[in-house]
Design an enzyme around this catalytic site. Structure first.
Site, PDB file in Angstrom:
ATOM      1  N   GLY A  45       0.875  -1.172   0.000  1.00 18.46           N
ATOM      2  CA  GLY A  45       0.000   0.000   0.000  1.00 18.46           C
ATOM      3  C   GLY A  45       0.912   1.221   0.000  1.00 18.46           C
ATOM      4  O   GLY A  45       1.887   1.274   0.771  1.00 18.46           O
ATOM      5  N   ALA A  46       0.592   2.190  -0.866  1.00 23.36           N
ATOM      6  CA  ALA A  46       1.528   3.292  -1.114  1.00 23.36           C
ATOM      7  C   ALA A  46       1.985   4.029   0.159  1.00 23.36           C
ATOM      8  O   ALA A  46       3.195   4.126   0.415  1.00 23.36           O
ATOM      9  CB  ALA A  46       0.916   4.247  -2.138  1.00 23.36           C
ATOM     10  N   ASP A 231      -1.501   4.877  -6.312  1.00 20.62           N
ATOM     11  CA  ASP A 231      -0.074   4.739  -5.995  1.00 20.62           C
ATOM     12  C   ASP A 231       0.740   5.909  -6.501  1.00 20.62           C
ATOM     13  O   ASP A 231       1.816   6.199  -5.976  1.00 20.62           O
ATOM     14  CB  ASP A 231       0.475   3.440  -6.573  1.00 20.62           C
ATOM     15  CG  ASP A 231      -0.041   2.265  -5.767  1.00 20.62           C
ATOM     16  OD1 ASP A 231      -1.191   1.846  -6.012  1.00 20.62           O
ATOM     17  OD2 ASP A 231       0.678   1.827  -4.849  1.00 20.62           O
ATOM     18  N   ASN A 241      -2.996   2.812 -10.078  1.00 16.80           N
ATOM     19  CA  ASN A 241      -3.443   2.032  -8.916  1.00 16.80           C
ATOM     20  C   ASN A 241      -3.402   0.556  -9.307  1.00 16.80           C
ATOM     21  O   ASN A 241      -3.069   0.206 -10.450  1.00 16.80           O
ATOM     22  CB  ASN A 241      -4.852   2.457  -8.478  1.00 16.80           C
ATOM     23  CG  ASN A 241      -5.237   1.845  -7.137  1.00 16.80           C
ATOM     24  OD1 ASN A 241      -4.477   1.953  -6.176  1.00 16.80           O
ATOM     25  ND2 ASN A 241      -6.378   1.191  -7.060  1.00 16.80           N
ATOM     26  N   LYS A 242      -3.735  -0.301  -8.381  1.00 20.12           N
ATOM     27  CA  LYS A 242      -3.667  -1.749  -8.592  1.00 20.12           C
ATOM     28  C   LYS A 242      -4.271  -2.177  -9.928  1.00 20.12           C
ATOM     29  O   LYS A 242      -5.324  -1.685 -10.326  1.00 20.12           O
ATOM     30  CB  LYS A 242      -4.391  -2.431  -7.423  1.00 20.12           C
ATOM     31  CG  LYS A 242      -4.455  -3.944  -7.458  1.00 20.12           C
ATOM     32  CD  LYS A 242      -3.102  -4.599  -7.622  1.00 20.12           C
ATOM     33  CE  LYS A 242      -2.101  -4.204  -6.547  1.00 20.12           C
ATOM     34  NZ  LYS A 242      -0.713  -4.574  -6.910  1.00 20.12           N
TER      35      LYS A 242
HETATM   36  O1  MRU Z   1       0.674  -3.914  -4.620  1.00 25.32           O
HETATM   37  P1  MRU Z   1       0.034  -3.206  -3.471  1.00 25.32           P
HETATM   38  O2  MRU Z   1      -0.778  -4.094  -2.591  1.00 25.32           O
HETATM   39  O3  MRU Z   1       1.038  -2.379  -2.700  1.00 25.32           O
HETATM   40  O4  MRU Z   1      -0.969  -2.184  -4.168  1.00 25.32           O
HETATM   41  C1  MRU Z   1      -1.712  -1.311  -3.368  1.00 25.32           C
HETATM   42  C2  MRU Z   1      -2.678  -0.467  -4.098  1.00 25.32           C
HETATM   43  O5  MRU Z   1      -2.768  -0.502  -5.308  1.00 25.32           O
HETATM   44  C3  MRU Z   1      -3.476   0.511  -3.279  1.00 25.32           C
HETATM   45  O6  MRU Z   1      -4.725   0.718  -3.854  1.00 25.32           O
HETATM   46  C4  MRU Z   1      -2.715   1.848  -3.236  1.00 25.32           C
HETATM   47  O7  MRU Z   1      -1.401   1.662  -2.819  1.00 25.32           O
HETATM   48  C5  MRU Z   1      -3.375   2.833  -2.337  1.00 25.32           C
HETATM   49  S1  MRU Z   1      -3.189   2.421  -0.622  1.00 25.32           S
HETATM   50  C6  MRU Z   1      -3.899   3.664   0.284  1.00 25.32           C
END
Ligand code: MRU
Length: 339
Positions: A45-46, A231, A241-242
């Site tokens: 998570g970012a 992200d 984002n994901k």
């Molecule tokens: O690969 P990850 O689990 O780190 O990806 C996370 C995401 O895509 C979240 O949506 C993003 O980081 C926002 S967290 C507030």
């Protein structure tokens, strides 16, 4: 239990790879430990990886002694190692820059306490930013809302409150959330493993769906709005984002459903002009070939495994931050907010 905690010169992380089946805390004592945890998504998570990276720099400063050479050079090496873990979430680079301003600001001299103060500030600050943006975002939630979210942008992904899930949490407190649909989020199942877990812990109604069910539910009129985290948000509002987020935005537009992105200002990157300039992390293909450690595809089959995609700003109804809600001219709105 806190998922990120600094105690006795050590960074303790809740191992998110094992959730929801096992709750295990891992102690990170070296910079390499922190890098490994970020790389393998034990912490993810970012904003959360930014916070972990900041504590990684504290570990580096505390490990230093004159036999290890020049302090500044030692810190640069540690920063390089942490920065090389994951390329997409800008919060990591933002946090490392904050930390650099401290160790360079000390005239390049050894002062781990000032670095620890800064890392704690980054962590606590993130919680307050999330709470403020959640209050703004909740104003966009209608009564009896059915909300779709993707991946995990909750407490686990941040200092402890969440962005997309923070907004949902606040909307739920206000009695407006009837149901949250959580995409399972292949390949690593952050939605199934983390979002479903987090919302159930907080007694917020949640229904788990596989990623390919979103269109069906939208077509049935079961979704009122979509909210996800980000992200990295480029200067023009394009948002990484994901993987799978872009597809949801396209579907939302077709079905005339609002599609919101939410992130603290530490996720914005004015040096990235558009989404095309965002580096997308490509992860090991076995994440796609397998599920829960079991291969579900021929081991040699070629795959692609981008961890993120970019949603063009035209598909985003609004971006919610701790300084307010941006819509319309994102280029202008973002420049004003960060100016
Ligand atoms: O690969 P990850 O689990 O780190 O990806 C996370 C995401 O895509 C979240 O949506 C993003 O980081 C926002 S967290 C507030």
């Amino acid at each position: 239990m806190k998922h990120i905690e600094w105690k006795n010169h050590c960074l303790y992380l809740l191992d998110q790879r094992l959730l929801p089946n096992e709750v295990k805390i891992i102690a990170c004592k070296t910079v390499e430990d922190v890098c490994e945890m970020i790389r393998t998504l034990a912490v993810r998570g970012a904003p959360a990886i930014g916070i972990a990276g900041a504590y990684g720099m504290v570990i580096a400063a505390e490990a230093w002694n004159p036999t290890l050479g020049n302090f500044r050079k030692f810190m640069e090496e540690a920063e390089k190692a942490i920065a090389a873990t994951r390329p997409t979430a800008v919060n990591l680079f933002w946090a490392l820059e904050q930390m650099r301003s401290v160790w360079q600001g000390n005239g390049g001299t050894y002062d781990p306490q000032s670095l620890l103060d800064k890392a704690k500030e980054i962590e606590e600050d993130d919680i307050s930013r999330c709470k403020v943006l959640s209050a703004y975002g909740a104003t966009l939630i209608p009564d009896h809302a059915h909300i779709l979210t993707h991946c995990n942008a909750g407490a686990l992904a941040t200092g402890g409150y969440g962005t997309a899930l923070g907004i949902i949490r606040r909307g739920h407190e206000q009695g407006k959330v009837s149901m949250v649909y959580a995409d399972e989020t292949r390949p690593l199942l952050q939605g199934a493993r983390l979002t479903a877990y987090e919302l159930m812990e907080d007694h917020i109604p949640v229904t788990l769906i596989t990623d390919n069910m979103a269109a069906y539910l939208m077509g049935q009129g079961k979704i009122d709005l979509v909210i996800t985290g980000a992200d990295r948000i480029a200067a023009n509002g394009d948002a990484a984002n994901k993987i799978g987020t872009y597809g949801l935005a396209v579907l939302a537009q077709y079905h005339k459903i609002p599609f919101y992105i939410t992130a603290p200002l530490s996720t914005f990157d004015l040096t990235t002009a558009t989404g095309k300039d965002i580096i997308i992390e490509e992860r090991n293909g076995d994440e796609v070939r397998s599920l829960g450690g079991i291969f579900t595809a021929p081991r040699e089959v070629p795959v692609v495994n981008p961890a993120f995609d970019v949603t063009p700003h035209e598909l985003i109804t609004a971006i919610i931050t701790e300084k307010g809600i941006i819509h319309g001219d994102y280029q202008k709105g973002i420049a004003e907010m960060l100016g």
